[in-house]
Design an enzyme around this catalytic site. Structure first.
Site, PDB file in Angstrom:
ATOM      1  N   SER A  26       0.816  -1.219   0.000  1.00  0.00           N
ATOM      2  CA  SER A  26       0.000   0.000   0.000  1.00  0.00           C
ATOM      3  C   SER A  26       0.850   1.271   0.000  1.00  0.00           C
ATOM      4  CB  SER A  26      -0.936  -0.001   1.204  1.00  0.00           C
ATOM      5  OG  SER A  26      -0.174  -0.057   2.397  1.00  0.00           O
ATOM      6  N   ALA A  29       2.920   2.883  -5.280  1.00  0.00           N
ATOM      7  CA  ALA A  29       2.743   2.023  -6.453  1.00  0.00           C
ATOM      8  C   ALA A  29       1.481   1.175  -6.313  1.00  0.00           C
ATOM      9  CB  ALA A  29       3.977   1.140  -6.626  1.00  0.00           C
ATOM     10  N   LYS A  49       0.952  -5.520   4.848  1.00  0.00           N
ATOM     11  CA  LYS A  49       1.313  -6.321   6.016  1.00  0.00           C
ATOM     12  C   LYS A  49       1.228  -5.580   7.337  1.00  0.00           C
ATOM     13  CE  LYS A  49       6.373  -5.910   5.605  1.00  0.00           C
ATOM     14  NZ  LYS A  49       7.615  -6.678   5.457  1.00  0.00           N
ATOM     15  N   TYR A  59       7.153   7.954   4.354  1.00  0.00           N
ATOM     16  CA  TYR A  59       8.281   8.678   4.958  1.00  0.00           C
ATOM     17  C   TYR A  59       9.084   9.502   3.962  1.00  0.00           C
ATOM     18  CZ  TYR A  59       7.056   5.792   8.886  1.00  0.00           C
ATOM     19  OH  TYR A  59       6.345   5.209   9.900  1.00  0.00           O
ATOM     20  N   ALA A  60       8.706   9.456   2.674  1.00  0.00           N
ATOM     21  CA  ALA A  60       9.458  10.222   1.667  1.00  0.00           C
ATOM     22  C   ALA A  60       9.379  11.701   2.013  1.00  0.00           C
ATOM     23  CB  ALA A  60       8.904   9.954   0.282  1.00  0.00           C
ATOM     24  N   GLU A 127      17.302  19.372  -6.621  1.00  0.00           N
ATOM     25  CA  GLU A 127      18.017  18.290  -5.951  1.00  0.00           C
ATOM     26  C   GLU A 127      19.196  17.873  -6.814  1.00  0.00           C
ATOM     27  OE1 GLU A 127      15.104  16.070  -2.875  1.00  0.00           O
ATOM     28  OE2 GLU A 127      14.845  15.428  -4.939  1.00  0.00           O
ATOM     29  N   ASP A 223      10.438  -8.537   0.974  1.00  0.00           N
ATOM     30  CA  ASP A 223       9.522  -9.676   0.779  1.00  0.00           C
ATOM     31  C   ASP A 223       9.210  -9.901  -0.706  1.00  0.00           C
ATOM     32  OD1 ASP A 223       9.418  -9.686   3.533  1.00  0.00           O
ATOM     33  OD2 ASP A 223       7.451  -8.757   3.646  1.00  0.00           O
ATOM     34  N   HIS A 244      22.102   6.555   0.667  1.00  0.00           N
ATOM     35  CA  HIS A 244      21.846   7.999   0.754  1.00  0.00           C
ATOM     36  C   HIS A 244      22.935   8.621   1.614  1.00  0.00           C
ATOM     37  CE1 HIS A 244      19.968  11.848   1.260  1.00  0.00           C
ATOM     38  NE2 HIS A 244      19.005  11.492   0.439  1.00  0.00           N
ATOM     39  N   ARG A 290      24.134  10.901  -5.594  1.00  0.00           N
ATOM     40  CA  ARG A 290      24.203  10.326  -4.246  1.00  0.00           C
ATOM     41  C   ARG A 290      25.368   9.373  -4.051  1.00  0.00           C
ATOM     42  NH1 ARG A 290      17.746   9.375  -3.187  1.00  0.00           N
ATOM     43  NH2 ARG A 290      17.346  11.602  -3.085  1.00  0.00           N
ATOM     44  N   HIS A 351      19.385   3.015   1.187  1.00  0.00           N
ATOM     45  CA  HIS A 351      18.196   3.839   0.965  1.00  0.00           C
ATOM     46  C   HIS A 351      17.241   3.270  -0.070  1.00  0.00           C
ATOM     47  CE1 HIS A 351      15.900   7.511   0.940  1.00  0.00           C
ATOM     48  NE2 HIS A 351      16.176   7.773  -0.324  1.00  0.00           N
ATOM     49  N   ARG A 386      19.805   6.120  -8.997  1.00  0.00           N
ATOM     50  CA  ARG A 386      18.507   6.770  -9.161  1.00  0.00           C
ATOM     51  C   ARG A 386      18.633   8.270  -8.967  1.00  0.00           C
ATOM     52  NH1 ARG A 386      14.379   8.407  -5.505  1.00  0.00           N
ATOM     53  NH2 ARG A 386      15.353   7.407  -3.706  1.00  0.00           N
ATOM     54  N   LEU A 392       9.141   8.070  -6.341  1.00  0.00           N
ATOM     55  CA  LEU A 392       7.694   8.234  -6.156  1.00  0.00           C
ATOM     56  C   LEU A 392       7.039   8.315  -7.529  1.00  0.00           C
ATOM     57  CD1 LEU A 392       7.752  10.860  -3.252  1.00  0.00           C
ATOM     58  CD2 LEU A 392       6.996   8.481  -3.084  1.00  0.00           C
TER      59      LEU A 392
HETATM   60  C1  LIG Z   1      13.042   8.167   4.350  1.00  0.00           C
HETATM   61  C2  LIG Z   1      12.822   8.076   2.879  1.00  0.00           C
HETATM   62  C3  LIG Z   1      12.711   9.230   2.124  1.00  0.00           C
HETATM   63  C4  LIG Z   1      12.485   9.158   0.742  1.00  0.00           C
HETATM   64  N1  LIG Z   1      12.313  10.317   0.029  1.00  0.00           N
HETATM   65  C5  LIG Z   1      11.969  10.231  -1.284  1.00  0.00           C
HETATM   66  C6  LIG Z   1      11.617  11.402  -2.015  1.00  0.00           C
HETATM   67  O1  LIG Z   1      11.608  12.499  -1.490  1.00  0.00           O
HETATM   68  N2  LIG Z   1      11.291  11.254  -3.326  1.00  0.00           N
HETATM   69  C7  LIG Z   1      11.258  10.028  -3.963  1.00  0.00           C
HETATM   70  O2  LIG Z   1      10.932   9.948  -5.154  1.00  0.00           O
HETATM   71  N3  LIG Z   1      11.569   8.909  -3.262  1.00  0.00           N
HETATM   72  C8  LIG Z   1      11.902   8.974  -1.959  1.00  0.00           C
HETATM   73  N4  LIG Z   1      12.191   7.839  -1.260  1.00  0.00           N
HETATM   74  C9  LIG Z   1      12.037   6.531  -1.933  1.00  0.00           C
HETATM   75  C10 LIG Z   1      10.543   6.239  -2.064  1.00  0.00           C
HETATM   76  O3  LIG Z   1       9.871   6.665  -0.917  1.00  0.00           O
HETATM   77  C11 LIG Z   1      10.264   4.757  -2.269  1.00  0.00           C
HETATM   78  O4  LIG Z   1      11.133   4.199  -3.202  1.00  0.00           O
HETATM   79  C12 LIG Z   1       8.837   4.589  -2.770  1.00  0.00           C
HETATM   80  O5  LIG Z   1       7.949   5.223  -1.889  1.00  0.00           O
HETATM   81  C13 LIG Z   1       8.506   3.127  -2.930  1.00  0.00           C
HETATM   82  O6  LIG Z   1       7.128   3.014  -3.164  1.00  0.00           O
HETATM   83  P1  LIG Z   1       6.502   1.575  -3.283  1.00  0.00           P
HETATM   84  O7  LIG Z   1       5.023   1.771  -3.409  1.00  0.00           O
HETATM   85  O8  LIG Z   1       7.207   0.813  -4.317  1.00  0.00           O
HETATM   86  O9  LIG Z   1       6.857   0.851  -1.899  1.00  0.00           O
HETATM   87  P2  LIG Z   1       6.532   1.279  -0.391  1.00  0.00           P
HETATM   88  O10 LIG Z   1       6.059   2.673  -0.304  1.00  0.00           O
HETATM   89  O11 LIG Z   1       7.672   0.886   0.450  1.00  0.00           O
HETATM   90  O12 LIG Z   1       5.290   0.322  -0.040  1.00  0.00           O
HETATM   91  C14 LIG Z   1       5.467  -1.069   0.078  1.00  0.00           C
HETATM   92  C15 LIG Z   1       4.217  -1.649   0.716  1.00  0.00           C
HETATM   93  O13 LIG Z   1       4.232  -3.070   0.657  1.00  0.00           O
HETATM   94  C16 LIG Z   1       3.861  -3.601   1.909  1.00  0.00           C
HETATM   95  N5  LIG Z   1       4.430  -4.949   1.998  1.00  0.00           N
HETATM   96  C17 LIG Z   1       5.750  -5.294   1.931  1.00  0.00           C
HETATM   97  N6  LIG Z   1       5.872  -6.633   2.026  1.00  0.00           N
HETATM   98  C18 LIG Z   1       4.626  -7.142   2.140  1.00  0.00           C
HETATM   99  C19 LIG Z   1       4.100  -8.458   2.293  1.00  0.00           C
HETATM  100  N7  LIG Z   1       4.886  -9.551   2.367  1.00  0.00           N
HETATM  101  N8  LIG Z   1       2.756  -8.620   2.380  1.00  0.00           N
HETATM  102  C20 LIG Z   1       1.925  -7.556   2.351  1.00  0.00           C
HETATM  103  N9  LIG Z   1       2.375  -6.282   2.224  1.00  0.00           N
HETATM  104  C21 LIG Z   1       3.701  -6.079   2.125  1.00  0.00           C
HETATM  105  C22 LIG Z   1       4.411  -2.592   2.901  1.00  0.00           C
HETATM  106  O14 LIG Z   1       3.822  -2.733   4.159  1.00  0.00           O
HETATM  107  C23 LIG Z   1       4.049  -1.293   2.174  1.00  0.00           C
HETATM  108  O15 LIG Z   1       2.691  -0.985   2.379  1.00  0.00           O
HETATM  109  C24 LIG Z   1      12.409   7.900   0.113  1.00  0.00           C
HETATM  110  C25 LIG Z   1      12.538   6.728   0.876  1.00  0.00           C
HETATM  111  C26 LIG Z   1      12.731   6.812   2.240  1.00  0.00           C
HETATM  112  C27 LIG Z   1      12.836   5.539   3.031  1.00  0.00           C
END
Ligand SMILES: Cc1cc2nc3c(=O)[nH]c(=O)nc-3n(C[C@H](O)[C@H](O)[C@H](O)COP(=O)(O)OP(=O)(O)OC[C@H]3O[C@@H](n4cnc5c(N)ncnc54)[C@H](O)[C@@H]3O)c2cc1C
Length: 528
Positions: A26, A29, A49, A59-60, A127, A223, A244, A290, A351, A386, A392
């Protein structure tokens, strides 16, 4: 030792849910995919999960990149992305990211998302390695929260989307190289259930938790990489882990990210003597990519010029600092650091994963009916490094794109699929916390910013030894399954890093300092 499943059972005997599309995760993506599918009237089950908000997305900080400012173009954004990717990007994927990305962000704006403004106009920040100010941000330095809450509010209202929080996906249901859903554990009640779907989208994010030092939240345990690997999908460039350069480095404090946009607004890295040192290592100075900044920090530490590195904001107007970075200011104040008066101690931390499950331009993996989006995927947009704030954007664009093809999958016939793994006998009690911290220390030491054949061979040997008793274990709860997935992810990073005998972008081998020509991908697949 390899296992194709973490559990052994007949899912036909479990309570079963059916849907057109199962989405696992959630973050941006998964939510973007769910909303797109629901708008096309498909019934969607979204499992996650933990709490719905718990994701890297939430947390982005810095923002989301989109070429929407006057004078900027998707082509310029694409050129910056390709340059930072150092020969390993897929040009077509980058073109889609930057062109469709601008349109997708504009749609969010049209739907009413409240990105920060200055004098009534959107404020675009700068950036590292971007040639234009093109980063939109929200609540100062809490862009992820703004996006996550905006998308969740829409998903919660949509009757087509059934949301299951605290549901952990353990294994995919695959047969004849086709994915038919997943077995999930409802962690509130300790109940297993089977979810059957015509198509499944994995949106499980990255795996920063595999490393001792990381910016990632607790849910980022790799996972999705491990689930897809066990299902027979190809994983690509898993050695491309981004470190990072600037996370808060204080004993006992979380490795809180100090966003790159802080340097974008003029903050400088300094050593213990107060000297700016980045220009010594790269002409782009504090806004170099980075990987370059992370390596430079370690070189500066190794050169004995300094035992500590700081990020200095003291020369910036306090009103700008407080207005742009309220959350960073608040967190630092908690540890006695006033960011307008005190330099912030920083170090690099794991990161982001540029590599992941290899997919085509519509998120299709090598397993039919299995789509992968966001950080778990390798679309080819990030290459060897990246560009800041492109992640995002990738989740948004490719989360939406995957749905189109996923909904083309014809309805499936129910088939009996057994999850099987070899019977193992438990020989000794296992301390999960100790195992987890040993793994995280090993990866930080041996798979960190600088790598070598010696370090990688030692990592492979130790991981192999741990696999024998950790992967052989039949766990019942989330923590055990996560540990197994972390170990598999560490194996994938190690094998990718061993295979890549060159230094490119985020992957630096001290024993192979040059780049291979032509650039190539590393790929791994478990024999099914
Ligand atoms: C502190 C921080 C700051 C950042 N700042 C930026 C920014 O400013 N700009 C930018 O572009 N990117 C940034 N990034 C990177 C970016 O946030 C992430 O790469 C991006 O949000 C990933 O999105 P996602 O939907 O792929 O995964 P996530 O947002 O990580 O979501 C993954 C989801 O899958 C769920 N999940 C995982 N495993 C399982 C399982 N086995 N069963 C069920 N659910 C599961 C998790 O609970 C979560 O809900 C940052 C990252 C961090 C950590």
């Amino acid at each position: 030792m390899r296992h194709h499943n973490l559990i052994s059972l007949d899912p036909g005997k479990l309570p079963e849910l059916r849907c057109r599309l199962l989405i696992i995760g959630s973050g941006i993506a998964g939510l973007a995919a769910a909303l797109t599918a629901a708008a096309a009237k498909a019934d969607v089950i979204l499992v996650t999960k933990d709490k719905l908000t718990e994701s890297a997305t939430f947390y982005a900080q810095g923002g989301i990149a989109a070429a929407l400012m006057e004078g900027d173009t998707p082509a310029a954004h694409a050129a910056d992305t390709l340059k930072v990717g150092q020969g390993l990007c897929d040009e077509k994927a980058v073109e889609i990211l930057t062109r469709e990305g601008s349109a997708a962000v504009q749609r969010l704006i049209d739907l009413g998302i409240n990105f920060d403004r200055l004098d009534g106009k959107f404020h675009f920040t700068m950036e590292g390695a971007h040639s234009h100010r093109r980063i939109l941000h929200g609540n100062g330095d809490a862009t992820g929260r703004l996006l996550e809450e905006f998308l969740i509010a829409q998903a919660r209202q949509h009757p087509q989307i059934a949301i299951h929080e605290n549901h952990f996906a353990i294994d995919l249901l695959t047969i004849d190289n086709q994915c038919h859903g997943a077995v999930v554990l409802d962690t509130d009640y300790g109940r297993l259930m089977s979810i059957r779907a015509d198509a499944t989208i994995l949106a499980t994010g990255g795996a920063g938790q595999v490393f001792r030092e990381t910016t990632n939240p607790a849910v980022s345990t790799g996972d999705g990489f491990a689930l897809a690997y066990r299902a027979g999908a190809v994983l690509r460039d898993m050695e491309m882990t981004q470190f990072h350069p600037t996370t808060l480095y204080l004993a006992g404090a979380p490795r809180f990210l100090i966003s790159e946009s802080v340097r974008g607004e003029g903050a400088r890295l300094i050593n213990e003597k107060g000297e700016h040192f980045m220009e010594k290592y790269d002409e782009r100075g504090d806004l170099a990519p980075r990987d370059v900044v992370s390596r430079s920090i370690f070189k500066e530490l190794e050169s004995k010029q300094s035992a500590e590195i700081f990020l200095d904001l003291r020369h910036l107007p306090p009103a700008l600092v407080h207005g742009r970075f309220p959350n960073i200011g608040k967190l630092c104040a908690f540890y006695g650091i006033d960011i307008v008066k005190d330099p912030i101690p920083v170090r690099p931390a794991a990161h982001y994963f540029m590599g992941g499950v290899k997919v085509d331009l519509d998120g299709q993996s090598d397993v039919a009916r299995l789509f992968v989006v966001g950080e778990t995927s390798s679309t080819g947009v990030h290459g060897a490094n990246r560009l800041a704030s492109n992640s995002l954007l990738e989740g948004l664009v490719f989360g939406q794109r995957a749905v189109r093809r996923a909904l083309d999958c014809a309805s499936t016939r129910w088939q009996r699929i057994l999850l099987e793994r070899p019977e193992t006998e438990r020989s000794a009690p296992l301390d999960l916390n100790d195992m987890r911290s040993s793994l995280k220390s090993l990866t930080w030491r041996n798979l960190g910013v600088f790598r070598s054949a010696e370090l990688l061979a030692a990592a492979e040997k130790t991981i192999g030894m741990w696999e024998r008793y950790v992967l052989g274990e039949q766990f019942q709860a989330r923590a055990g399954f996560e540990l197994q997935n972390m170990l598999t992810t560490a194996r994938l990073i190690t094998m990718g890093a061993i295979a890549r005998k060159e230094s490119r972008g985020a992957h630096q081998r001290v024993d192979f300092p040059g780049e291979d020509d032509p650039p190539r991908h590393t790929e791994q697949r478990m024999e099914v």
